[in-house]
Design an enzyme around this catalytic site. Structure first.
Site, mmCIF file in Angstrom:
data_model
loop_
_atom_site.group_PDB
_atom_site.id
_atom_site.type_symbol
_atom_site.label_atom_id
_atom_site.label_comp_id
_atom_site.label_asym_id
_atom_site.label_seq_id
_atom_site.Cartn_x
_atom_site.Cartn_y
_atom_site.Cartn_z
ATOM 1 N N HIS A 24 -9.930 10.593 -0.679
ATOM 2 C CA HIS A 24 -10.818 11.710 -0.686
ATOM 3 C C HIS A 24 -10.249 12.889 -1.168
ATOM 4 C CE1 HIS A 24 -14.328 14.101 0.335
ATOM 5 N NE2 HIS A 24 -13.341 14.925 0.501
ATOM 6 N N GLU A 25 -9.093 13.093 -0.559
ATOM 7 C CA GLU A 25 -8.316 14.455 -0.546
ATOM 8 C C GLU A 25 -7.659 14.268 -2.285
ATOM 9 O OE1 GLU A 25 -9.129 17.183 0.532
ATOM 10 O OE2 GLU A 25 -9.781 16.038 2.239
ATOM 11 N N HIS A 28 -9.799 15.760 -5.034
ATOM 12 C CA HIS A 28 -9.997 16.986 -5.106
ATOM 13 C C HIS A 28 -8.506 17.492 -5.901
ATOM 14 C CE1 HIS A 28 -13.580 17.435 -2.755
ATOM 15 N NE2 HIS A 28 -12.915 17.274 -1.747
#
Length: 438
Positions: A24-25, A28
């Site tokens: 997920h990170e 980003h």
């Protein structure tokens, strides 16, 4: 051996959780770097740092509490109206706003003025914030697709696995003894009265050929009263004439598989046998669509489930199978999965689907348009784009960037609600956990 497999299941789920968070990170981080936003930190976990290494301008590492992760981008919020970023106030709400604004600029270095998050066009900020949840969505569908196409799913057949002894409302099922559920006052199940036996294969229902479980389930549920059914038993055709009754049963999807909720429908009283069947790409996509729809439905019904969760936690009420679970509860289920006396491939498939479901939940939850979630930042960027375009269309002065920092008091309230709910789920997962057998 059972204890060892339980621990192994918990460890495997924990690894899957960490990978999901890191993934997920990474979404980003990747797009922040594509748009040349400076990212001082990429961390998996919270609390004290266990390990880290700096590469280029970013510190990468792991922290002690594996319950989330983050990347830190400079300039998440624009300066205040006076152009300052460290203004203080005696108002607690104003202090929240300025504390958030100050934290967004705490690592500002010479040359960073053009590398601040808030200076990027709204569509770029939307991509940066959407990229994290989208990575979870990709992983969820990739894992589910690998199970659906590579291993398969349990498909209900038109063969009888077991015959019910009595008619029990779905609402009463969880209140009965699983080993001896029938009471003397319960009516005998129509299938038992008519003489159905395990191994019977349905051939005809009221003169029409039976082609699939979905079709048979629909016929039974839509029927009431006398029915003529032909089954194959030991290679011979046997005609049975049950009287289908009405009962409160679980809702089913278009394939005849149980879903959340109940409905009053025709009831015969048997369980179908199942076999593992790999799916084609189209059917797999359809099943993933069903997963997504059920996930959205569960998220929307979350507030309605809090009273039941509270009673299960503090009043000793039974914990429902569809009750919300946290990381601890999911890890316990992961341990149960590996301790099941099932073929290894089935346990692996169940664990993979558990991690897939977790990633789907991460996507849906993070897309809520509330700060401090990713969806809140996306909503802020979209609102800024709308009002800037409207100002341009009506030839009015550019209103400038939308100050998301002003919503921080709301974000703290939302965060407080989330933390309270998380604690409630955590306590429930410890004192009255959801069990795989339910």
């Amino acid at each position: 051996m059972t204890a060892l497999m339980t621990v192994l299941g918990i460890v495997v789920f924990a690894v899957g959780l960490m990978v999901s968070i890191a993934w997920h990170e990474l979404g980003h981080l990747t797009w922040a770097k594509v748009f040349k936003i400076r990212v001082p930190q990429y961390m998996v976990g919270f609390g004290p740092t266990l390990w880290s290494r700096k590469k280029g301008e970013t510190e990468y590492g792991f922290k002690a509490v594996p319950l989330g992760g983050y990347i830190r981008m400079i300039g998440m919020f624009p300066p205040g109206e006076d152009g300052r970023i460290t203004a203080r106030s005696t108002s607690p709400w104003r202090s929240m706003i300025e504390d958030a604004r100050s934290a967004a600029f705490e690592e500002l270095q010479p040359g960073d003025e053009s590398r601040l998050f808030y200076t990027r066009k709204p569509w770029k900020r939307v991509i940066v914030m959407f990229a994290g949840p989208f990575m979870n969505l990709i992983l969820a569908f990739a894992l589910a697709l690998s199970v659906f196409m590579g291993i398969g799913i349990a498909m209900q057949t038109t063969t009888v696995s077991s015959v019910s002894d009595c008619v029990i409302s779905q609402a009463d099922t969880s209140k009965r003894d699983a080993n001896n559920p029938c009471l003397a006052s319960d009516p005998v199940a129509p299938a038992k009265t008519a003489g159905f036996q395990p191994g019977d294969k349905f051939l005809e229902f009221n003169g029409q050929p039976v082609k699939s479980w979905a079709e048979l389930s629909k016929d039974i549920r839509g029927g009431a009263g006398k029915a003529t059914i032909v089954v194959e038993r030991d290679g011979k055709r046997v005609t049975l004439t049950p009287t289908i009754t009405r009962n409160v049963v679980a809702k089913t999807d278009s394939d005849g598989n149980p879903v959340d909720g109940t409905v009053t429908a025709g009831f015969l009283g048997f369980s179908p046998a199942a076999h593992i069947q790999p799916l084609g790409f189209t059917d797999s996509v359809d099943h993933m669509g069903d997963m997504a729809r059920q996930g959205v439905s569960s998220l929307l019904r979350l507030p309605q489930r809090i009273p039941d969760l509270w009673r299960a936690t503090f009043d000793g009420a039974p914990r429902k199978a569809d009750s919300p679970m946290g990381v601890v509860g999911a890890a316990r289920v992961g341990g149960e999965v590996f301790s099941l006396k099932e073929p290894a491939i089935d346990r692996i498939a169940t664990m993979v689907m558990l991690v897939a479901g977790f990633n789907l939940s991460l996507f849906l939850f993070n897309m809520l348009p509330l700060l401090p979630l990713d969806g809140g930042h996306i909503a802020g960027a979209l609102w800024e784009a709308l009002r800037r375009n409207l100002a341009k269309a009506f030839r009015k002065p550019d209103p400038g960037p939308f100050d998301v920092a002003k919503l921080m008091p709301v974000a703290y309230v939302v965060a407080g609600i989330f933390v309270s709910f998380t604690l409630l789920v955590l306590i429930a997962d410890v004192v009255n956990p959801v069990k795989l057998s339910s």
